[in-house]
Design an enzyme around this catalytic site. Structure first.
Site, short mmCIF file in Angstrom:
data_model
loop_
_atom_site.label_atom_id
_atom_site.label_comp_id
_atom_site.label_asym_id
_atom_site.label_seq_id
_atom_site.Cartn_x
_atom_site.Cartn_y
_atom_site.Cartn_z
N HIS A 1 10.70 10.03 6.28
CA HIS A 1 9.89 8.85 6.02
C HIS A 1 10.70 7.88 5.17
CE1 HIS A 1 6.84 6.14 4.77
NE2 HIS A 1 6.75 6.64 3.55
N ASN B 1 9.00 0.16 3.91
CA ASN B 1 8.15 1.32 4.16
C ASN B 1 7.04 0.91 5.13
OD1 ASN B 1 6.26 3.39 4.07
ND2 ASN B 1 6.34 3.64 1.85
N CYS C 1 1.30 7.89 4.55
CA CYS C 1 2.66 7.84 5.09
C CYS C 1 3.07 9.12 5.80
CB CYS C 1 3.66 7.52 3.98
SG CYS C 1 3.41 5.89 3.21
#
Length: 328
Positions: free
Chosen positions: A253, A283, A113
């Site tokens: 993020h 996500n 990520c």
């Protein structure tokens, strides 16, 4: 001195929407449980014909158009992903072919990520060092194909998508001004897809044991994420000679709303300065920051001269932050 300015940006998300109500029919969960713990209400899922390469190419092309450039202007192509279409060729080579960037040197980077920040750092350093004039940086993941939809700890969290930015050399002090990258040794097992690599190549046993699906120890990841994103953001702010109150916008993020809120508290900044779209996309891993950046610009939240922090945390466990001066 040469700087790396962001001159183009683009995003792509699939049409299919998977809501919390849909997940209630698939796994032992509820809309209230998901929203309370994550802030997510829905996420996008790639269609059967869509891949990491195809989605990345669409975002890349949009970024080039925004910058007023053609594919032949790109001399470096960096794709951040942990879900390439295949082990080889790289996702960057797939995107290069799709958009016709025949002059670009393509490479992948996998920091989960955090990947987009790592790819941004590579592009900026190539430009600042004189090896590149125009870098195309893409963050893209198709994590829905690596989720066990019987595991509510992971399947509720992730969606698919792609985002991209164009970096161009400039003499003006704008673009990427400070960077911080790192990882926490010995934490890889907290967030992983163990199967499919050299350690556990695909066999009937690895498939039967679900080794090709993501696993996560959420509570441990949460604690590390809040500390790392907060400290890393503070470092790039200080390295740029700024104070937290000088920051116009933070693009974190999009992993979990509670992580974002805790990071805001750690930096002593109001949530109004944070981009949040996790409720609509979940996500999207390395795509989450460039997608949020595109939406922030569309909403008029990015103005010339603004100091902007992008910060991420992901499997590895990795972290990455950058301080940007918006100049577009």
């Amino acid at each position: 001195m040469t700087y790396a300015a962001i001159t183009g940006w683009g995003m792509y998300v699939p049409e299919r929407v998977l809501t919390n109500a849909d997940l209630e029919k698939m796994v032992d969960t509820s809309d209230e449980w998901i929203v309370t713990r994550t802030g997510i209400r829905e996420r996008r899922i790639a269609a059967p014909h869509e891949t990491t390469g195809s989605m990345g190419a669409l975002a890349a092309q949009q970024a080039l158009e925004r910058a007023g450039l053609g594919s032949q202007d790109v001399d470096l192509l960096v794709v951040a992903t942990s879900t390439p279409d295949q082990l080889m060729p790289s996702a960057a080579c797939v995107v290069q072919t799709a958009i016709g960037a025949t002059r670009a040197g393509p490479m992948d980077v996998n920091a989960a990520c955090s990947g987009f920040v790592y790819a941004l750092a590579i592009g900026a350093q190539f430009i600042q060092g004189g090896a590149s004039r125009t870098a195309l940086v893409v963050g893209v993941d198709t994590l829905s194909r690596f989720l066990n939809y019987q595991d509510r700890n992971t399947c509720i969290l992730f969606g698919d998508g792609a985002g991209a930015v164009v970096l161009q050399a400039t003499s003006q002090p704008t673009g990427v001004l400070a960077l911080d990258l790192g990882a926490i040794p010995g934490t890889g097992e907290l967030l992983e897809i163990p199967g499919g690599g050299a350690a556990h190549p695909a066999t009937p046993e690895t498939v039967a044991n679900n080794l090709h699906y993501m696993t996560m120890q959420g509570r441990e990841v949460f604690k590390y994420a809040v500390r790392a994103m907060g400290d890393s953001s503070a470092k790039v702010i200080a390295d740029a000679g700024l104070l937290p109150e000088d920051i116009a916008l933070v693009i974190p993020h999009q992993a979990n709303l509670r992580i974002i809120e805790a990071t805001a508290k750690r930096l002593d900044l109001p949530m109004e300065k944070f981009c949040v779209n996790i409720d609509r996309y979940g996500n999207t891993s390395s795509a989450s920051i460039p997608i949020a950046l595109c939406e922030a610009h569309a909403e008029g939240r990015l103005r010339p001269g603004d100091a902007v922090v992008v910060t991420a945390f992901g499997g590895g466990l990795t972290w990455g932050s950058a301080l940007l001066k918006w100049g577009a």
